[in-house]
Design a protein around this motif. Structure first.
Motif, PDB file in Angstrom:
ATOM      1  N   PHE A  73       0.836  -1.208   0.000  1.00  0.00           N
ATOM      2  CA  PHE A  73       0.000   0.000   0.000  1.00  0.00           C
ATOM      3  C   PHE A  73       0.869   1.256   0.000  1.00  0.00           C
ATOM      4  O   PHE A  73       0.719   2.143  -0.845  1.00  0.00           O
ATOM      5  CB  PHE A  73      -0.921  -0.015   1.212  1.00  0.00           C
ATOM      6  CG  PHE A  73      -1.726   1.246   1.407  1.00  0.00           C
ATOM      7  CD1 PHE A  73      -2.854   1.493   0.646  1.00  0.00           C
ATOM      8  CD2 PHE A  73      -1.349   2.186   2.360  1.00  0.00           C
ATOM      9  CE1 PHE A  73      -3.600   2.661   0.818  1.00  0.00           C
ATOM     10  CE2 PHE A  73      -2.078   3.344   2.547  1.00  0.00           C
ATOM     11  CZ  PHE A  73      -3.210   3.583   1.766  1.00  0.00           C
ATOM     12  N   LEU A  74       1.828   1.326   0.920  1.00  0.00           N
ATOM     13  CA  LEU A  74       2.665   2.518   1.048  1.00  0.00           C
ATOM     14  C   LEU A  74       3.605   2.690  -0.146  1.00  0.00           C
ATOM     15  O   LEU A  74       4.008   3.814  -0.456  1.00  0.00           O
ATOM     16  CB  LEU A  74       3.468   2.466   2.351  1.00  0.00           C
ATOM     17  CG  LEU A  74       2.645   2.624   3.632  1.00  0.00           C
ATOM     18  CD1 LEU A  74       3.533   2.442   4.855  1.00  0.00           C
ATOM     19  CD2 LEU A  74       1.959   3.988   3.670  1.00  0.00           C
ATOM     20  N   ALA A  75       3.941   1.581  -0.813  1.00  0.00           N
ATOM     21  CA  ALA A  75       4.831   1.662  -1.976  1.00  0.00           C
ATOM     22  C   ALA A  75       4.197   2.434  -3.125  1.00  0.00           C
ATOM     23  O   ALA A  75       4.902   2.871  -4.041  1.00  0.00           O
ATOM     24  CB  ALA A  75       5.210   0.257  -2.445  1.00  0.00           C
ATOM     25  N   ARG A 102      16.250  -0.220   0.758  1.00  0.00           N
ATOM     26  CA  ARG A 102      15.735  -1.069   1.841  1.00  0.00           C
ATOM     27  C   ARG A 102      14.299  -1.485   1.537  1.00  0.00           C
ATOM     28  O   ARG A 102      13.654  -0.916   0.669  1.00  0.00           O
ATOM     29  CB  ARG A 102      15.779  -0.322   3.184  1.00  0.00           C
ATOM     30  CG  ARG A 102      15.100   1.030   3.127  1.00  0.00           C
ATOM     31  CD  ARG A 102      15.312   1.885   4.355  1.00  0.00           C
ATOM     32  NE  ARG A 102      16.696   2.024   4.745  1.00  0.00           N
ATOM     33  CZ  ARG A 102      17.591   2.807   4.159  1.00  0.00           C
ATOM     34  NH1 ARG A 102      17.235   3.507   3.095  1.00  0.00           N
ATOM     35  NH2 ARG A 102      18.830   2.889   4.590  1.00  0.00           N
ATOM     36  N   GLY A 103      13.810  -2.487   2.252  1.00  0.00           N
ATOM     37  CA  GLY A 103      12.412  -2.895   2.163  1.00  0.00           C
ATOM     38  C   GLY A 103      12.039  -3.556   0.850  1.00  0.00           C
ATOM     39  O   GLY A 103      12.884  -4.047   0.094  1.00  0.00           O
ATOM     40  N   SER A 104      10.749  -3.535   0.551  1.00  0.00           N
ATOM     41  CA  SER A 104      10.215  -4.267  -0.599  1.00  0.00           C
ATOM     42  C   SER A 104      10.652  -3.671  -1.940  1.00  0.00           C
ATOM     43  O   SER A 104      10.584  -4.343  -2.966  1.00  0.00           O
ATOM     44  CB  SER A 104       8.677  -4.281  -0.532  1.00  0.00           C
ATOM     45  OG  SER A 104       8.157  -2.963  -0.546  1.00  0.00           O
ATOM     46  N   LEU A 105      11.100  -2.416  -1.954  1.00  0.00           N
ATOM     47  CA  LEU A 105      11.516  -1.767  -3.187  1.00  0.00           C
ATOM     48  C   LEU A 105      13.030  -1.809  -3.385  1.00  0.00           C
ATOM     49  O   LEU A 105      13.561  -1.140  -4.276  1.00  0.00           O
ATOM     50  CB  LEU A 105      11.047  -0.300  -3.188  1.00  0.00           C
ATOM     51  CG  LEU A 105       9.537  -0.075  -3.129  1.00  0.00           C
ATOM     52  CD1 LEU A 105       9.225   1.411  -3.034  1.00  0.00           C
ATOM     53  CD2 LEU A 105       8.844  -0.676  -4.338  1.00  0.00           C
ATOM     54  N   LYS A 106      13.728  -2.604  -2.582  1.00  0.00           N
ATOM     55  CA  LYS A 106      15.184  -2.576  -2.566  1.00  0.00           C
ATOM     56  C   LYS A 106      15.777  -2.902  -3.931  1.00  0.00           C
ATOM     57  O   LYS A 106      15.382  -3.843  -4.606  1.00  0.00           O
ATOM     58  CB  LYS A 106      15.716  -3.556  -1.517  1.00  0.00           C
ATOM     59  CG  LYS A 106      17.215  -3.437  -1.279  1.00  0.00           C
ATOM     60  CD  LYS A 106      17.665  -4.280  -0.089  1.00  0.00           C
ATOM     61  CE  LYS A 106      19.156  -4.104   0.161  1.00  0.00           C
ATOM     62  NZ  LYS A 106      19.603  -4.865   1.350  1.00  0.00           N
ATOM     63  N   ARG A 107      16.780  -2.098  -4.324  1.00  0.00           N
ATOM     64  CA  ARG A 107      17.526  -2.288  -5.562  1.00  0.00           C
ATOM     65  C   ARG A 107      19.018  -2.425  -5.230  1.00  0.00           C
ATOM     66  O   ARG A 107      19.459  -1.988  -4.159  1.00  0.00           O
ATOM     67  CB  ARG A 107      17.347  -1.083  -6.492  1.00  0.00           C
ATOM     68  CG  ARG A 107      15.915  -0.665  -6.747  1.00  0.00           C
ATOM     69  CD  ARG A 107      15.246  -1.546  -7.766  1.00  0.00           C
ATOM     70  NE  ARG A 107      13.903  -1.056  -8.082  1.00  0.00           N
ATOM     71  CZ  ARG A 107      13.635  -0.155  -9.017  1.00  0.00           C
ATOM     72  NH1 ARG A 107      14.616   0.359  -9.737  1.00  0.00           N
ATOM     73  NH2 ARG A 107      12.394   0.231  -9.242  1.00  0.00           N
ATOM     74  N   PRO A 108      19.808  -2.990  -6.124  1.00  0.00           N
ATOM     75  CA  PRO A 108      21.261  -2.987  -5.910  1.00  0.00           C
ATOM     76  C   PRO A 108      21.758  -1.551  -5.734  1.00  0.00           C
ATOM     77  O   PRO A 108      21.224  -0.615  -6.340  1.00  0.00           O
ATOM     78  CB  PRO A 108      21.801  -3.609  -7.196  1.00  0.00           C
ATOM     79  CG  PRO A 108      20.673  -4.443  -7.716  1.00  0.00           C
ATOM     80  CD  PRO A 108      19.417  -3.693  -7.357  1.00  0.00           C
ATOM     81  N   ALA A 153      10.757   6.327  -6.621  1.00  0.00           N
ATOM     82  CA  ALA A 153      10.207   4.987  -6.858  1.00  0.00           C
ATOM     83  C   ALA A 153       9.036   5.010  -7.841  1.00  0.00           C
ATOM     84  O   ALA A 153       8.264   4.049  -7.920  1.00  0.00           O
ATOM     85  CB  ALA A 153       9.782   4.355  -5.537  1.00  0.00           C
ATOM     86  N   ASP A 154       8.890   6.126  -8.586  1.00  0.00           N
ATOM     87  CA  ASP A 154       7.809   6.273  -9.575  1.00  0.00           C
ATOM     88  C   ASP A 154       6.439   5.935  -8.986  1.00  0.00           C
ATOM     89  O   ASP A 154       5.728   5.050  -9.480  1.00  0.00           O
ATOM     90  CB  ASP A 154       8.081   5.392 -10.800  1.00  0.00           C
ATOM     91  CG  ASP A 154       9.339   5.810 -11.539  1.00  0.00           C
ATOM     92  OD1 ASP A 154       9.598   7.020 -11.637  1.00  0.00           O
ATOM     93  OD2 ASP A 154      10.070   4.915 -12.010  1.00  0.00           O
ATOM     94  N   PRO A 155       6.037   6.652  -7.920  1.00  0.00           N
ATOM     95  CA  PRO A 155       4.764   6.340  -7.263  1.00  0.00           C
ATOM     96  C   PRO A 155       3.552   6.718  -8.105  1.00  0.00           C
ATOM     97  O   PRO A 155       3.628   7.582  -8.981  1.00  0.00           O
ATOM     98  CB  PRO A 155       4.822   7.197  -5.992  1.00  0.00           C
ATOM     99  CG  PRO A 155       5.664   8.371  -6.387  1.00  0.00           C
ATOM    100  CD  PRO A 155       6.714   7.807  -7.309  1.00  0.00           C
ATOM    101  N   GLU A 156       2.438   6.074  -7.805  1.00  0.00           N
ATOM    102  CA  GLU A 156       1.173   6.392  -8.473  1.00  0.00           C
ATOM    103  C   GLU A 156       0.509   7.617  -7.865  1.00  0.00           C
ATOM    104  O   GLU A 156      -0.248   8.327  -8.521  1.00  0.00           O
ATOM    105  CB  GLU A 156       0.200   5.217  -8.343  1.00  0.00           C
ATOM    106  CG  GLU A 156       0.668   3.914  -8.941  1.00  0.00           C
ATOM    107  CD  GLU A 156      -0.270   2.785  -8.544  1.00  0.00           C
ATOM    108  OE1 GLU A 156      -1.469   2.858  -8.896  1.00  0.00           O
ATOM    109  OE2 GLU A 156       0.177   1.841  -7.877  1.00  0.00           O
TER     110      GLU A 156
END
Length: 248
Positions: A73-75, A102-108, A153-156
């Motif tokens: 939801f928060l992403a 960090r978290g669910s959006l973590k990237r290298p 993070a290109d949010p909606e």
């Protein structure tokens, strides 16, 4: 995208929201105006789930905001905080890429850095800014970094909390233009809280006037000046006389 239905919230005897109803269509920019302490920030926090309303319902994309996977939801949201709210001890690029590290959006790390530099470029900042600390930047640059973080993070959906507070009129105009351009480019749904009427006119598709915990008027920004609503008219013209009592 966002629907608030008869939302109430009180803190002890202080009834802040008293049946707030609001709809924000997908891909549009809504600006909420109203005096200090009228509940604008509380409404925003209720949508995000940082505060639980006492009654009423909040839907995001047709689903109850209080149900489902909280991280997912928060992403969907980005946020430009009042005063930028950057982490003093982190370099600019790590501030921008905070969610990407960090978290669910973590990237290298290398990918997060490249995204941060690209988002900084989008808000008019050069790559060398990435390694600086926030304290080395002017207020206007800090606000741009905050905007870069909001879109990293290109949010909606993007929330803007008093985006031009503390800025001179020229820099405020630059930030307003950036916000408008970026929201349109991304096709995002935007909700802004502000007292700055120049921001309202620059950013808004639609405007909602919040007073006494309720939406007194809402409509297209083009209809704001001829609304005929005494609350809105007093507020946008900055008059002391009218239905809104000035605290003396």
């Amino acid at each position: 995208m966002i629907v608030m239905e008869d939302v109430h919230k009180a803190f002890g005897p202080n009834r802040v929201l008293q049946g707030m109803n609001l709809e924000i269509a997908t891909g549009t920019s809504m600006v909420i105006i109203g005096g200090s302490g009228t509940g604008k920030s509380v409404a925003l926090k209720c949508i995000l789930g940082l505060i639980q309303p006492d009654a009423g319902r909040i839907l995001v994309d047709g689903k109850d905001a209080r149900q489902g996977d909280r991280d997912a939801f928060l992403a969907r949201f980005g946020m430009l905080f009042q005063g930028a709210a950057l982490f003093d001890s982190l370099p600019v690029w790590q501030n921008v890429a905070f969610r990407l590290l960090r978290g669910s959006l973590k990237r290298p790390k290398a990918e997060a850095y490249e995204i941060a530099v690209e988002k900084l470029r989008r808000v008019g900042l050069k790559p060398d800014v990435a390694e600086r600390l926030p304290a080395e930047l002017s207020g206007g640059m800090q606000k741009r970094v905050g905007l870069a973080r909001a879109i990293a993070a290109d949010p909606e959906i993007i929330f803007f909390d008093e985006p031009t507070t503390g800025l001179d009129p020229i820099m405020a105009g630059v930030i307003n233009e950036l916000i408008r351009e970026i929201v349109e480019e991304m096709g995002a749904t935007a909700m802004t809280i502000t007292h700055d009427m120049s921001s309202v006119r620059a950013i808004a598709d639609n405007v909602a006037m919040l007073h006494d915990g309720e939406i007194q008027w809402t409509g297209p920004v083009a209809q704001m000046d001829a609304s005929g609503d005494p609350y809105l008219d007093q507020f946008i013209n900055g008059r002391s006389d009218g239905p809104i009592e000035a605290v003396r």
